[in-house]
Design a protein around this motif. Structure first.
Motif, PDB file in Angstrom:
ATOM      1  N   ARG A   8       0.841  -1.213   0.000  1.00  0.00           N
ATOM      2  CA  ARG A   8       0.000   0.000   0.000  1.00  0.00           C
ATOM      3  C   ARG A   8       0.870   1.254   0.000  1.00  0.00           C
ATOM      4  NH1 ARG A   8      -0.818   4.208   2.266  1.00  0.00           N
ATOM      5  NH2 ARG A   8       0.816   3.586   3.736  1.00  0.00           N
ATOM      6  N   ARG A   9       0.601   2.154  -0.926  1.00  0.00           N
ATOM      7  CA  ARG A   9       1.260   3.461  -0.924  1.00  0.00           C
ATOM      8  C   ARG A   9       0.195   4.530  -1.123  1.00  0.00           C
ATOM      9  NH1 ARG A   9       6.705   4.112  -1.365  1.00  0.00           N
ATOM     10  NH2 ARG A   9       6.010   6.000  -0.294  1.00  0.00           N
ATOM     11  N   SER A  10       0.454   5.719  -0.659  1.00  0.00           N
ATOM     12  CA  SER A  10      -0.509   6.802  -0.881  1.00  0.00           C
ATOM     13  C   SER A  10      -0.629   7.056  -2.375  1.00  0.00           C
ATOM     14  CB  SER A  10      -0.043   8.082  -0.183  1.00  0.00           C
ATOM     15  OG  SER A  10      -0.125   7.915   1.208  1.00  0.00           O
ATOM     16  N   ARG A  12      -2.032   9.751  -5.252  1.00  0.00           N
ATOM     17  CA  ARG A  12      -2.476  11.143  -5.442  1.00  0.00           C
ATOM     18  C   ARG A  12      -2.812  11.449  -6.895  1.00  0.00           C
ATOM     19  NH1 ARG A  12       1.739  10.935  -1.788  1.00  0.00           N
ATOM     20  NH2 ARG A  12       1.253  11.693   0.318  1.00  0.00           N
ATOM     21  N   ARG A  61      -6.569  23.269   2.233  1.00  0.00           N
ATOM     22  CA  ARG A  61      -5.224  23.336   2.830  1.00  0.00           C
ATOM     23  C   ARG A  61      -4.384  24.385   2.118  1.00  0.00           C
ATOM     24  NH1 ARG A  61      -3.057  18.631   4.848  1.00  0.00           N
ATOM     25  NH2 ARG A  61      -1.115  19.782   4.719  1.00  0.00           N
ATOM     26  N   GLN A  65      -4.306  21.153  -1.886  1.00  0.00           N
ATOM     27  CA  GLN A  65      -4.045  19.737  -2.179  1.00  0.00           C
ATOM     28  C   GLN A  65      -4.483  19.520  -3.629  1.00  0.00           C
ATOM     29  OE1 GLN A  65      -3.058  17.183   0.736  1.00  0.00           O
ATOM     30  NE2 GLN A  65      -2.127  19.197   0.875  1.00  0.00           N
ATOM     31  N   PHE A  67      -4.496  17.329  -5.847  1.00  0.00           N
ATOM     32  CA  PHE A  67      -5.147  16.113  -6.361  1.00  0.00           C
ATOM     33  C   PHE A  67      -6.625  16.030  -5.982  1.00  0.00           C
ATOM     34  CE2 PHE A  67      -5.054  13.862  -2.314  1.00  0.00           C
ATOM     35  CZ  PHE A  67      -3.977  14.477  -1.664  1.00  0.00           C
ATOM     36  N   CYS A 110      -5.526   8.419  -0.372  1.00  0.00           N
ATOM     37  CA  CYS A 110      -4.592   9.296   0.347  1.00  0.00           C
ATOM     38  C   CYS A 110      -5.326  10.026   1.463  1.00  0.00           C
ATOM     39  CB  CYS A 110      -3.965  10.310  -0.610  1.00  0.00           C
ATOM     40  SG  CYS A 110      -2.626  11.251   0.164  1.00  0.00           S
ATOM     41  N   TRP A 111      -4.674  10.087   2.597  1.00  0.00           N
ATOM     42  CA  TRP A 111      -5.188  10.819   3.768  1.00  0.00           C
ATOM     43  C   TRP A 111      -4.847  12.285   3.592  1.00  0.00           C
ATOM     44  CZ3 TRP A 111      -5.249   8.221   9.120  1.00  0.00           C
ATOM     45  CH2 TRP A 111      -5.495   9.141  10.147  1.00  0.00           C
ATOM     46  N   VAL A 112      -5.807  13.166   3.736  1.00  0.00           N
ATOM     47  CA  VAL A 112      -5.535  14.608   3.760  1.00  0.00           C
ATOM     48  C   VAL A 112      -5.842  15.097   5.169  1.00  0.00           C
ATOM     49  CG1 VAL A 112      -6.175  16.866   2.836  1.00  0.00           C
ATOM     50  CG2 VAL A 112      -6.069  14.880   1.307  1.00  0.00           C
ATOM     51  N   GLN A 113      -4.811  15.627   5.814  1.00  0.00           N
ATOM     52  CA  GLN A 113      -4.948  16.068   7.202  1.00  0.00           C
ATOM     53  C   GLN A 113      -5.780  17.350   7.271  1.00  0.00           C
ATOM     54  OE1 GLN A 113      -4.021  14.487   9.842  1.00  0.00           O
ATOM     55  NE2 GLN A 113      -4.183  16.034  11.447  1.00  0.00           N
ATOM     56  N   LEU A 155       3.773   4.037  -6.430  1.00  0.00           N
ATOM     57  CA  LEU A 155       5.057   4.237  -5.742  1.00  0.00           C
ATOM     58  C   LEU A 155       5.620   2.876  -5.366  1.00  0.00           C
ATOM     59  CD1 LEU A 155       4.082   7.159  -3.324  1.00  0.00           C
ATOM     60  CD2 LEU A 155       5.445   7.310  -5.413  1.00  0.00           C
ATOM     61  N   HIS A 158       6.827  -0.579   0.106  1.00  0.00           N
ATOM     62  CA  HIS A 158       7.690  -0.474   1.283  1.00  0.00           C
ATOM     63  C   HIS A 158       8.537  -1.735   1.373  1.00  0.00           C
ATOM     64  CE1 HIS A 158       6.099   3.202   2.946  1.00  0.00           C
ATOM     65  NE2 HIS A 158       4.868   2.779   2.707  1.00  0.00           N
TER      66      HIS A 158
HETATM   67  C1  LIG Z   1      -1.987  11.506   9.836  1.00  0.00           C
HETATM   68  C2  LIG Z   1      -1.644  11.582   8.362  1.00  0.00           C
HETATM   69  C3  LIG Z   1      -1.748  12.798   7.708  1.00  0.00           C
HETATM   70  C4  LIG Z   1      -1.459  12.880   6.350  1.00  0.00           C
HETATM   71  N1  LIG Z   1      -1.682  14.056   5.695  1.00  0.00           N
HETATM   72  C5  LIG Z   1      -1.471  14.122   4.357  1.00  0.00           C
HETATM   73  C6  LIG Z   1      -1.829  15.293   3.633  1.00  0.00           C
HETATM   74  O1  LIG Z   1      -2.371  16.255   4.172  1.00  0.00           O
HETATM   75  N2  LIG Z   1      -1.584  15.318   2.297  1.00  0.00           N
HETATM   76  C7  LIG Z   1      -1.015  14.252   1.636  1.00  0.00           C
HETATM   77  O2  LIG Z   1      -0.823  14.344   0.423  1.00  0.00           O
HETATM   78  N3  LIG Z   1      -0.672  13.113   2.305  1.00  0.00           N
HETATM   79  C8  LIG Z   1      -0.906  13.029   3.627  1.00  0.00           C
HETATM   80  N4  LIG Z   1      -0.635  11.860   4.309  1.00  0.00           N
HETATM   81  C9  LIG Z   1      -0.009  10.748   3.616  1.00  0.00           C
HETATM   82  C10 LIG Z   1       1.448  10.601   4.077  1.00  0.00           C
HETATM   83  O3  LIG Z   1       2.214  11.643   3.513  1.00  0.00           O
HETATM   84  C11 LIG Z   1       1.957   9.220   3.652  1.00  0.00           C
HETATM   85  O4  LIG Z   1       1.146   8.228   4.255  1.00  0.00           O
HETATM   86  C12 LIG Z   1       3.401   9.019   4.109  1.00  0.00           C
HETATM   87  O5  LIG Z   1       4.280   9.893   3.426  1.00  0.00           O
HETATM   88  C13 LIG Z   1       3.867   7.577   3.853  1.00  0.00           C
HETATM   89  O6  LIG Z   1       3.710   7.222   2.487  1.00  0.00           O
HETATM   90  P1  LIG Z   1       2.785   6.020   2.032  1.00  0.00           P
HETATM   91  O7  LIG Z   1       1.378   6.303   2.468  1.00  0.00           O
HETATM   92  O8  LIG Z   1       2.921   5.963   0.527  1.00  0.00           O
HETATM   93  O9  LIG Z   1       3.293   4.776   2.702  1.00  0.00           O
HETATM   94  C14 LIG Z   1      -0.962  11.740   5.651  1.00  0.00           C
HETATM   95  C15 LIG Z   1      -0.871  10.521   6.326  1.00  0.00           C
HETATM   96  C16 LIG Z   1      -1.229  10.440   7.648  1.00  0.00           C
HETATM   97  C17 LIG Z   1      -1.185   9.096   8.338  1.00  0.00           C
END
Ligand SMILES: Cc1cc2nc3c(=O)[nH]c(=O)nc-3n(C[C@H](O)[C@H](O)[C@H](O)COP(=O)(O)O)c2cc1C
Length: 173
Positions: A8-10, A12, A61, A65, A67, A110-113, A155, A158
């Protein structure tokens, strides 16, 4: 599970294709089967697919953001602050559960905070999303989970080399 966590990778960048309603339903079922403190289930979710709303959500944000406007599906994760003091943990667990279910369904996410971040509009990200979506004050906005079919190369996975044994303390710190 370990295999999924490795691959799993984020994501976008998404294809234009919509997420099918059965998959959407599974994401929302998974979210509501996540554990919560004392079983209070303080989360609620706002499902967004409307292009205009997604475009506006991109400004949640600063910097924006980029994407989000091209994301087929965004799930806004809320926590009821009046129900429990564990809403941050509960909404975070629901957020990652959505991401893991998405992965299992062949979707990217993808998580956006949102919590503790600033928007492009001179207000907090939370206030911006609250106004945009008509969210009441007692529901805090934790995250937006962007979901869709990944476009382009994923991506690289891991690796177990990232696992740092120095972070593990046995019996005492
Ligand atoms: C609490 C949290 C907040 C995050 N916020 C953002 C964000 O605002 N924008 C974004 O593009 N990615 C965000 N991410 C994704 C992280 O950047 C990403 O999970 C991290 O770099 C590891 O990469 P991976 O998900 O590909 O393993 C967030 C992830 C987490 C867990």
């Amino acid at each position: 599970m370990l295999d999924m966590l490795l691959t799993r990778r984020s994501c976008r960048k998404f294809e234009g294709k919509a997420v099918e309603s059965e998959k959407k339903e599974k994401l929302l079922q998974a979210a509501q089967l996540a554990p919560t403190g004392k079983g209070t289930r303080p989360w609620e979710f706002v499902v967004i697919e409307n292009k205009e709303t997604l475009k506006k959500l991109g400004d949640c944000r600063n910097p924006n953001q980029p994407f989000l406007p091209d994301t087929p599906l965004a799930i806004v994760v809320l926590g009821n602050t009046q129900k429990t003091d564990t809403w941050i943990e509960d909404a975070s667990i629901a957020s990652i559960v959505i991401q893991l279910e998405a992965e299992k369904l062949g979707l990217g996410s993808c998580w956006v905070q949102i919590r503790l971040r600033e928007s492009n509009q001179g207000m907090s990200s939370e206030e911006y999303v609250r106004k945009l979506l008509g969210i009441p004050d007692h529901m805090a906005v934790l995250s937006v989970i962007a979901v869709g079919y990944p476009e382009g190369l994923k991506l690289k996975p891991h690796s177990l080399d990232e696992v740092d044994h120095a972070k593990i303390h046995t019996e005492a710190y």
